[in-house]
Structures are given as C-alpha cells and as structure tokens.
Motif scaffolding. Structure first.
Motif, PDB file in Angstrom:
ATOM      1  N   ASP A  33      13.626 -56.500   5.095  1.00 10.70           N
ATOM      2  CA  ASP A  33      12.386 -56.176   5.791  1.00 10.70           C
ATOM      3  C   ASP A  33      12.461 -56.540   7.272  1.00 10.70           C
ATOM      4  O   ASP A  33      11.733 -55.986   8.081  1.00 10.70           O
ATOM      5  CB  ASP A  33      11.211 -56.916   5.139  1.00 10.70           C
ATOM      6  CG  ASP A  33      10.877 -56.359   3.771  1.00 10.70           C
ATOM      7  OD1 ASP A  33      10.205 -57.049   3.015  1.00 10.70           O
ATOM      8  OD2 ASP A  33      11.303 -55.227   3.478  1.00 10.70           O
ATOM      9  N   SER A  35      14.521 -55.758   9.330  1.00 13.14           N
ATOM     10  CA  SER A  35      15.056 -54.662  10.133  1.00 13.14           C
ATOM     11  C   SER A  35      13.978 -53.652  10.505  1.00 13.14           C
ATOM     12  O   SER A  35      14.225 -52.728  11.284  1.00 13.14           O
ATOM     13  CB  SER A  35      16.180 -53.949   9.378  1.00 13.14           C
ATOM     14  OG  SER A  35      15.663 -53.309   8.218  1.00 13.14           O
ATOM     15  N   LYS A  36      12.790 -53.808   9.942  1.00  8.33           N
ATOM     16  CA  LYS A  36      11.681 -52.896  10.216  1.00  8.33           C
ATOM     17  C   LYS A  36      10.460 -53.676  10.687  1.00  8.33           C
ATOM     18  O   LYS A  36      10.324 -54.866  10.423  1.00  8.33           O
ATOM     19  CB  LYS A  36      11.316 -52.106   8.948  1.00  8.33           C
ATOM     20  CG  LYS A  36      12.400 -51.176   8.432  1.00  8.33           C
ATOM     21  CD  LYS A  36      12.544 -49.955   9.324  1.00  8.33           C
ATOM     22  CE  LYS A  36      13.579 -48.987   8.779  1.00  8.33           C
ATOM     23  NZ  LYS A  36      13.743 -47.808   9.676  1.00  8.33           N
ATOM     24  N   TYR A  74      12.845 -54.482  18.241  1.00  2.60           N
ATOM     25  CA  TYR A  74      12.850 -53.326  17.351  1.00  2.60           C
ATOM     26  C   TYR A  74      12.903 -52.034  18.164  1.00  2.60           C
ATOM     27  O   TYR A  74      12.138 -51.857  19.105  1.00  2.60           O
ATOM     28  CB  TYR A  74      11.595 -53.303  16.472  1.00  2.60           C
ATOM     29  CG  TYR A  74      11.441 -54.509  15.588  1.00  2.60           C
ATOM     30  CD1 TYR A  74      12.005 -54.545  14.314  1.00  2.60           C
ATOM     31  CD2 TYR A  74      10.720 -55.621  16.024  1.00  2.60           C
ATOM     32  CE1 TYR A  74      11.859 -55.652  13.500  1.00  2.60           C
ATOM     33  CE2 TYR A  74      10.563 -56.741  15.207  1.00  2.60           C
ATOM     34  CZ  TYR A  74      11.139 -56.751  13.958  1.00  2.60           C
ATOM     35  OH  TYR A  74      10.993 -57.853  13.152  1.00  2.60           O
ATOM     36  N   ASP A  78      12.891 -48.169  14.156  1.00  4.55           N
ATOM     37  CA  ASP A  78      12.626 -49.280  13.238  1.00  4.55           C
ATOM     38  C   ASP A  78      11.139 -49.457  12.930  1.00  4.55           C
ATOM     39  O   ASP A  78      10.771 -50.324  12.132  1.00  4.55           O
ATOM     40  CB  ASP A  78      13.153 -50.595  13.830  1.00  4.55           C
ATOM     41  CG  ASP A  78      14.638 -50.554  14.125  1.00  4.55           C
ATOM     42  OD1 ASP A  78      15.372 -49.931  13.337  1.00  4.55           O
ATOM     43  OD2 ASP A  78      15.063 -51.135  15.149  1.00  4.55           O
ATOM     44  N   GLU A  80       7.532 -48.599  11.414  1.00 10.82           N
ATOM     45  CA  GLU A  80       6.764 -47.871  10.396  1.00 10.82           C
ATOM     46  C   GLU A  80       5.305 -47.904  10.831  1.00 10.82           C
ATOM     47  O   GLU A  80       4.707 -48.971  10.942  1.00 10.82           O
ATOM     48  CB  GLU A  80       6.912 -48.524   9.021  1.00 10.82           C
ATOM     49  CG  GLU A  80       6.087 -47.842   7.935  1.00 10.82           C
ATOM     50  CD  GLU A  80       6.120 -48.580   6.605  1.00 10.82           C
ATOM     51  OE1 GLU A  80       5.119 -48.473   5.854  1.00 10.82           O
ATOM     52  OE2 GLU A  80       7.115 -49.279   6.338  1.00 10.82           O
TER      53      GLU A  80
END
Length: 276
Positions: A33, A35-36, A74, A78, A80
């Motif tokens: 997680d 990484s996002k 980020y 990356d 959301e």
C-alpha cells in the motif's frame, strides 16, 4: 517415525506460509500500500474536481493534490482518486479511507473539531453568476423578486434569502448543472455558491462567454487540505509543499488553467495559517 516426520514437514510448511502472509500484510510485497496514495476529491465540479467521461481527473484541486503528492514522494500514476462528497469528507478521513482530502473544503471551526487542515491554498467567496447580457443584477439586493438558484441542501442560497433578500424567489435544483441550464434558458435569474465553483462551470468550453460572475464576495471560504486529526507530521509536509507551490509559480498556473477562461479574478495565494 514416518508420522513424526510428516508432522514436522507440515509444521515447517505452515510456519513458512504464516511468515509469508505476515510479510505481505506488513507491506513487504511488491503490491505494498505504501506504493500508492489515496486522495479524496470532488468528481462533479468542473474547474475544481471533475471526473471526465473518459475517466480522467481535472481541476484546481486535482492539480494541487497532484503537486502535494509528488512532494510526498508519489508520482501521478501512484494516485488513486476517491470521490469525496461534502457530507462524507470527515468520515473518509477518520476511517483512513484517504490520506488527505482536497475537495473545495472550507476550513471552519466545526470541521476542525473532527479533522485537521493544512493550508489554506485558495480563498474563495460566495458570489452570484448571471447571464453575460443581463445588467439588471449588479448587487445582491437586485435579487428581490428574482429567481435565485442553488442545489438542494446548500446553505448558500438560503443565507442570501434569509439574511439579505427575503423577497428572492429561491429555486432549488438537484445539481449545479441544472441551475446553469436554467440560467441559460432564463428559467432562473442567478446562481449562487462559491465563486471558484461558479468560475469552473463558466470556464467550460460550452459555457464560455455566456455567463459572468459579479464579484460580490458575500463570504470568505478558505479551502484547505483535510487530514486525520493529530497527524502533525503529514500536516507540516503538506504545508511545506503548498509553500513551494506558491513560490515556484505553480499556484498561479493552476488557477489560470482551471478558472481563467471565465475571466475570474482570484484572490492572491493565501497565507498558510493551519500550523498548529
């Protein structure tokens, strides 16, 4: 003997499986997680936060949030994006569903009791949008016996009617797009909400030149970035990113790109006050 060896082998497999699951849960795998980053924005406000039919995300809040995310480590890929309707913003933050929220999120004491803010990064005001060729409304008092539109549940239009112009004919529609259509078709005479939101709608290609903001500054709406209460480290990092955004002229570029086509005159970049 065979049974004992079988039990030892089974135990070794189970131990290895448990260790693998533990590492995955702790973020040791490639799909960690870490990484996002999940960021809450509006999906339905042109110029501020909009999800296009093609699935892209545009607007001032999107550009600001993308800049902040990059300063946090980020890249755009990356991120959301998560829809953050006004009524759900505090819940999304408290539950940890988002890292932070940038969604035309006015800083006020009631909200600060539930979440923390970084910023502000923009100062909006409640204003009126009218047709470009309508010179009969130049001040709020001119709304007397005129049809004033806003969305159901909004306090903006009700404040104008209750506190300034009791004679205004308040029309409440399901969304700002409906109000805008009504304004264009002369079913209503004015639309009210934050000037940045109005400028965003007026800046859309299909609306350019049809409407004008009156610049009345009926209230102050400092937009901040909402985050979990007590997360001082994150707040300080976001504030640092916002300061950098102002200094390297990215802030001006974002405002002109998203709100400029409506001839909107924004306030200068506000001083960051949410530091404690």
């Amino acid at each position: 003997m065979f049974s004992m060896k079988l039990r030892k082998a089974s135990l070794a497999i189970a131990t290895g499986l448990a260790l693998s699951l533990t590492l995955t849960a702790c973020g040791g795998g490639a799909g960690s997680d870490d990484s996002k980053i999940v960021i809450g924005i509006k999906f339905d406000q042109p110029g501020i936060g909009l999800k296009t039919p093609e699935g892209n995300f545009t607007g001032l809040d999107v550009d600001v949030a993308t800049y902040v995310a990059k300063e946090l480590g980020y890249e755009a890929k990356d991120i959301e994006w998560k829809q953050a309707p006004s009524a759900d913003r505090e819940t999304l933050i408290r539950n940890g569903d988002v890292k932070f929220v940038a969604a035309s999120y006015t800083i006020n004491d009631k909200r600060k009791a539930e979440v923390d803010f970084a910023g502000p990064y923009f100062l909006a005001h409640q204003d009126l949008l009218v047709r470009a060729d309508d010179n009969s409304i130049t001040k709020v008092e001119d709304l007397n016996k005129k049809k004033l539109c806003s969305v159901r549940g909004s306090t903006s239009a009700q404040n104008v009617k209750d506190k300034r112009v009791p004679g205004a004919d308040l029309q409440q529609y399901g969304g700002y797009s409906e109000c805008l259509t009504g304004l264009e078709n002369k079913a209503v005479d004015a639309l009210t909400t934050d000037d940045a939101i109005l400028a965003g709608y007026a800046s859309q290609k299909e609306h350019q030149g049809k409407f004008k903001l009156l610049g009345l500054k009926l209230s102050e709406e400092p937009y901040g970035i909402g985050l979990k209460k007590g997360d001082k480290e994150l707040r300080d990092k976001i504030n640092k990113a916002l300061e950098k955004m102002q200094k390297d002229d990215s802030w001006n570029k974002f405002v002109q790109k998203n709100l400029g086509p409506s001839q909107y005159q924004s306030e200068p970049a506000p001083k960051i006050t949410e530091t404690s």
